[in-house]
Design an enzyme around this catalytic site. Structure first.
Site, PDB file in Angstrom:
ATOM      1  N   LYS A 171       0.849  -1.194   0.000  1.00  0.00           N
ATOM      2  CA  LYS A 171       0.000   0.000   0.000  1.00  0.00           C
ATOM      3  C   LYS A 171       0.883   1.241   0.000  1.00  0.00           C
ATOM      4  O   LYS A 171       1.516   1.576   0.985  1.00  0.00           O
ATOM      5  CB  LYS A 171      -0.911   0.049   1.237  1.00  0.00           C
ATOM      6  CG  LYS A 171      -2.052   1.031   1.018  1.00  0.00           C
ATOM      7  CD  LYS A 171      -2.576   1.692   2.261  1.00  0.00           C
ATOM      8  CE  LYS A 171      -1.699   2.770   2.801  1.00  0.00           C
ATOM      9  NZ  LYS A 171      -1.471   3.918   1.888  1.00  0.00           N
ATOM     10  N   GLU A 246      10.581   1.122   9.988  1.00  0.00           N
ATOM     11  CA  GLU A 246      11.586   2.146   9.741  1.00  0.00           C
ATOM     12  C   GLU A 246      10.864   3.459   9.971  1.00  0.00           C
ATOM     13  O   GLU A 246      10.042   3.876   9.159  1.00  0.00           O
ATOM     14  CB  GLU A 246      12.090   1.974   8.301  1.00  0.00           C
ATOM     15  CG  GLU A 246      13.502   2.461   8.130  1.00  0.00           C
ATOM     16  CD  GLU A 246      13.492   3.903   7.730  1.00  0.00           C
ATOM     17  OE1 GLU A 246      13.585   4.751   8.642  1.00  0.00           O
ATOM     18  OE2 GLU A 246      13.374   4.166   6.551  1.00  0.00           O
ATOM     19  N   CYS A 280      14.038  10.607   6.386  1.00  0.00           N
ATOM     20  CA  CYS A 280      14.154  10.286   7.810  1.00  0.00           C
ATOM     21  C   CYS A 280      15.604  10.292   8.274  1.00  0.00           C
ATOM     22  O   CYS A 280      15.862  10.258   9.462  1.00  0.00           O
ATOM     23  CB  CYS A 280      13.472   8.963   8.113  1.00  0.00           C
ATOM     24  SG  CYS A 280      13.844   7.749   6.871  1.00  0.00           S
ATOM     25  N   GLU A 378      11.045  15.937  14.718  1.00  0.00           N
ATOM     26  CA  GLU A 378      11.420  15.933  13.307  1.00  0.00           C
ATOM     27  C   GLU A 378      10.728  17.093  12.574  1.00  0.00           C
ATOM     28  O   GLU A 378       9.494  17.161  12.564  1.00  0.00           O
ATOM     29  CB  GLU A 378      10.946  14.602  12.708  1.00  0.00           C
ATOM     30  CG  GLU A 378      11.878  14.021  11.713  1.00  0.00           C
ATOM     31  CD  GLU A 378      11.461  12.631  11.231  1.00  0.00           C
ATOM     32  OE1 GLU A 378      12.253  12.020  10.526  1.00  0.00           O
ATOM     33  OE2 GLU A 378      10.345  12.160  11.553  1.00  0.00           O
TER      34      GLU A 378
HETATM   35  P1  ADP Z   1       3.694  10.476   6.970  1.00  0.00           P
HETATM   36  O1  ADP Z   1       3.476  11.331   8.173  1.00  0.00           O
HETATM   37  O2  ADP Z   1       5.079  10.469   6.462  1.00  0.00           O
HETATM   38  O3  ADP Z   1       2.653  10.606   5.912  1.00  0.00           O
HETATM   39  P2  ADP Z   1       2.432   8.057   7.844  1.00  0.00           P
HETATM   40  O4  ADP Z   1       2.976   7.144   8.886  1.00  0.00           O
HETATM   41  O5  ADP Z   1       1.170   8.772   8.141  1.00  0.00           O
HETATM   42  O6  ADP Z   1       3.634   9.009   7.520  1.00  0.00           O
HETATM   43  O7  ADP Z   1       2.262   7.284   6.484  1.00  0.00           O
HETATM   44  C1  ADP Z   1       3.092   6.270   6.025  1.00  0.00           C
HETATM   45  C2  ADP Z   1       2.236   5.207   5.385  1.00  0.00           C
HETATM   46  O8  ADP Z   1       1.391   4.639   6.381  1.00  0.00           O
HETATM   47  C3  ADP Z   1       1.320   5.716   4.294  1.00  0.00           C
HETATM   48  O9  ADP Z   1       1.233   4.748   3.267  1.00  0.00           O
HETATM   49  C4  ADP Z   1      -0.005   5.850   5.004  1.00  0.00           C
HETATM   50  O10 ADP Z   1      -1.106   5.769   4.143  1.00  0.00           O
HETATM   51  C5  ADP Z   1       0.041   4.666   5.925  1.00  0.00           C
HETATM   52  N1  ADP Z   1      -0.861   4.738   7.077  1.00  0.00           N
HETATM   53  C6  ADP Z   1      -1.221   5.820   7.784  1.00  0.00           C
HETATM   54  N2  ADP Z   1      -2.066   5.467   8.770  1.00  0.00           N
HETATM   55  C7  ADP Z   1      -2.253   4.132   8.687  1.00  0.00           C
HETATM   56  C8  ADP Z   1      -3.009   3.150   9.430  1.00  0.00           C
HETATM   57  N3  ADP Z   1      -3.753   3.503  10.453  1.00  0.00           N
HETATM   58  N4  ADP Z   1      -2.941   1.871   9.044  1.00  0.00           N
HETATM   59  C9  ADP Z   1      -2.167   1.497   8.003  1.00  0.00           C
HETATM   60  N5  ADP Z   1      -1.439   2.355   7.286  1.00  0.00           N
HETATM   61  C10 ADP Z   1      -1.459   3.653   7.621  1.00  0.00           C
END
Ligand code: ADP
Length: 474
Positions: A171, A246, A280, A378
């Site tokens: 995803k 990560e 990161c 960050e």
């Molecule tokens: P950023 O702040 O860099 O966008 P995120 O951790 O929100 O980092 O996003 C990284 C990935 O995790 C993206 O693909 C996002 O869609 C996914 N993501 C965010 N929330 C969830 C969740 N609750 N369950 C699964 N995947 C998630």
């Protein structure tokens, strides 16, 4: 406007609703992708689970050929992929091209490393026994990836997973699904059997929860925020999935009195401003020893003033737009907090609001203290806070004073000091006189709350393997 379909079980799949993807340089919608949810997430696991039965039985040599074919197609189409990446993510085209090449290096490396997944024979204590160890692919892997490296964060997971004999459901981030879907297109063209690689776009929570709950998914591999990483780890506990994370970082960059100033400035520019500060392992805090502080700061500010901010598609751009408005606001708030607490702005300091994109000027702050938000959280933007220190011990102590432990940098011409400091830094990656340490053959990952597990190198494939011990009575 282009529409991209998602890739499940070797087919291009659509949903009734779509997600819009914008270009951060213009804020204009450039494409749509399917807004997948529970159903698509489950279909993808069905496909990956079915494909695992046959894929896991192919030889490492056969899998290697598939990975090499995928590599070749990506290489032949790197300009198209890089341009798509720049359009959806913002990074300058030369950086996007660099990322495609870096991303692709995981295919060539793991195409070979997959052939070296060795087992073991263990001496038995009884003459009528033989003890063997074999390595087996873990099964279906779910990879959830961020927007800052739309290609590399996928290939760094998918290449070793496939080489190990696993199948994957991916995803990508909502803001950068196009690069991921292009990669999937080349996987299909490379003839990778259906179901081995699946890319589902759509609602992160819905898709994530289906994968977390499904007992057929044996491993979650994630790059992204610490908050989401912790959530995934908690939820993965219910089905005892393997987890690789990560997460965030807060990289210190230490410049010793004996550093080569030119090298240090070059190193900090590379590590601070790559992807507009949105990686990161980007430098977050610069610690300069007192004796060299004035010279370093002058040279650094001069180099920063020469950086060109603009659209990633324009020739000569060094810094593209940030990913969205929230990112701009976060950067601005970190600067305001520092200034309120006494920091001085030596360069930049503001967003380029008059432009069409999410641009922010590269910023240098001096007189920074460890209490300021930018020294703890960050920033994920082009802000370089400088503080000074007196002794090596002080630098190490302040650098280690963080819940994060991903990357750290030290610049010194003294060999003993280089060893001492790099060994005492509580970080998974240390760049000594090196601002760009990431390569496919070396382990990438963090100490402390920066993550679990390693990607890259022979460590990276272990994450996708189970150890099986077979005891044979003869
Ligand atoms: P950023 O702040 O860099 O966008 P995120 O951790 O929100 O980092 O996003 C990284 C990935 O995790 C993206 O693909 C996002 O869609 C996914 N993501 C965010 N929330 C969830 C969740 N609750 N369950 C699964 N995947 C998630």
């Amino acid at each position: 406007m282009q529409h991209y379909s998602m890739y499940i079980n070797g087919e291009w799949v659509n949903t009734h609703n779509v997600l819009e993807v914008d270009n951060p340089a213009t804020k204009k919608i450039i494409a749509t992708v399917p807004n997948g949810g529970r159903e698509e997430a489950k279909t993808a696991v069905d496909a990956a689970h079915k494909a695992f039965r046959t894929w896991s039985k192919t030889t490492a040599y056969e899998r290697s050929e598939y990975l090499k074919r995928w590599f070749t197609l990506i290489d032949q189409n790197k300009e198209e992929i890089a341009k798509t990446m720049t359009m959806e993510q913002g990074k300058p085209l030369k950086e996007a091209l660099g990322e495609v090449q870096y991303a692709n290096s995981f295919f060539t490396w793991y195409a070979e490393e997959g052939k070296r997944v060795y087992g073991e024979t263990i001496p038995a204590a009884h003459s009528d026994k033989r003890l063997l160890v074999q390595k087996h692919p873990v099964g279906v892997v779910a990879a959830i990836t961020p927007w800052n490296f739309p290609a590399a964060m996928i290939t760094r997971k998918v290449a070793p997973a496939l080489a190990a004999g696993c199948t994957v459901v991916v995803k990508p981030a909502e803001s950068t699904p196009l690069t991921a879907l292009l990669l999937a297109k080349f996987a299909q063209e490379a003839g990778i059997p259906k179901g081995v690689v699946n890319v589902v776009t759509g609602d992160p929570k819905e898709i994530g929860n289906v994968w977390l709950d499904d007992t057929r998914v044996k491993k979650i591999t994630f790059t992204g925020s610490t908050e989401v990483g912790k959530y995934l780890m908690r939820r993965a506990a219910d089905t005892v999935k393997k987890v690789s994370l990560e997460l965030g970082g807060h990289a210190p960059f230490i410049v010793m009195d004996d550093a080569d100033v030119e090298k240090a400035v070059e190193g900090v520019i590379e590590s601070k401003f790559r992807n507009a500060g949105q990686t990161c392992i980007c430098t977050n805090r610069i610690y300069v020893q007192e004796g060299i502080a004035e010279t370093f700061t002058q040279e650094f500010v001069k180099a920063v003033s020469e950086l060109k901010v603009g659209s990633g598609l324009e020739e000569g751009t060094d810094i593209g737009p940030l990913i969205n408005d929230k990112a701009v606001e976060k950067v601005q708030s970190h600067i305001s907090d520092a200034v309120d607490k006494g920091a001085k702005i030596l360069a930049g300091g503001n967003a380029l609001r008059e432009t069409n994109g999410y641009y922010f000027k590269p910023t240098v702050l001096s007189g920074v203290t460890d209490e300021m938000v930018c020294m703890k959280e960050e920033t994920f933007g082009p802000v370089a806070p400088i503080t000074t220190f007196k002794t090596e011990e002080e630098a190490i102590e302040r650098a280690n004073n963080s819940p994060y432990g991903l990357a750290a940098y030290v610049f010194t011409e003294n060999l003993g000091r280089a060893f001492r400091v790099s060994e005492d830094l509580e970080y998974g990656i240390v760049g000594v006189n090196d601002g760009t340490p990431s390569v496919a053959q070396a382990p990438f990952g963090g100490f402390k709350e920066s993550g679990l597990g390693r990607e890259g190198g022979h460590y990276g494939i272990e994450e996708f393997l189970e150890v099986k011990y077979i005891s044979i009575g003869i």
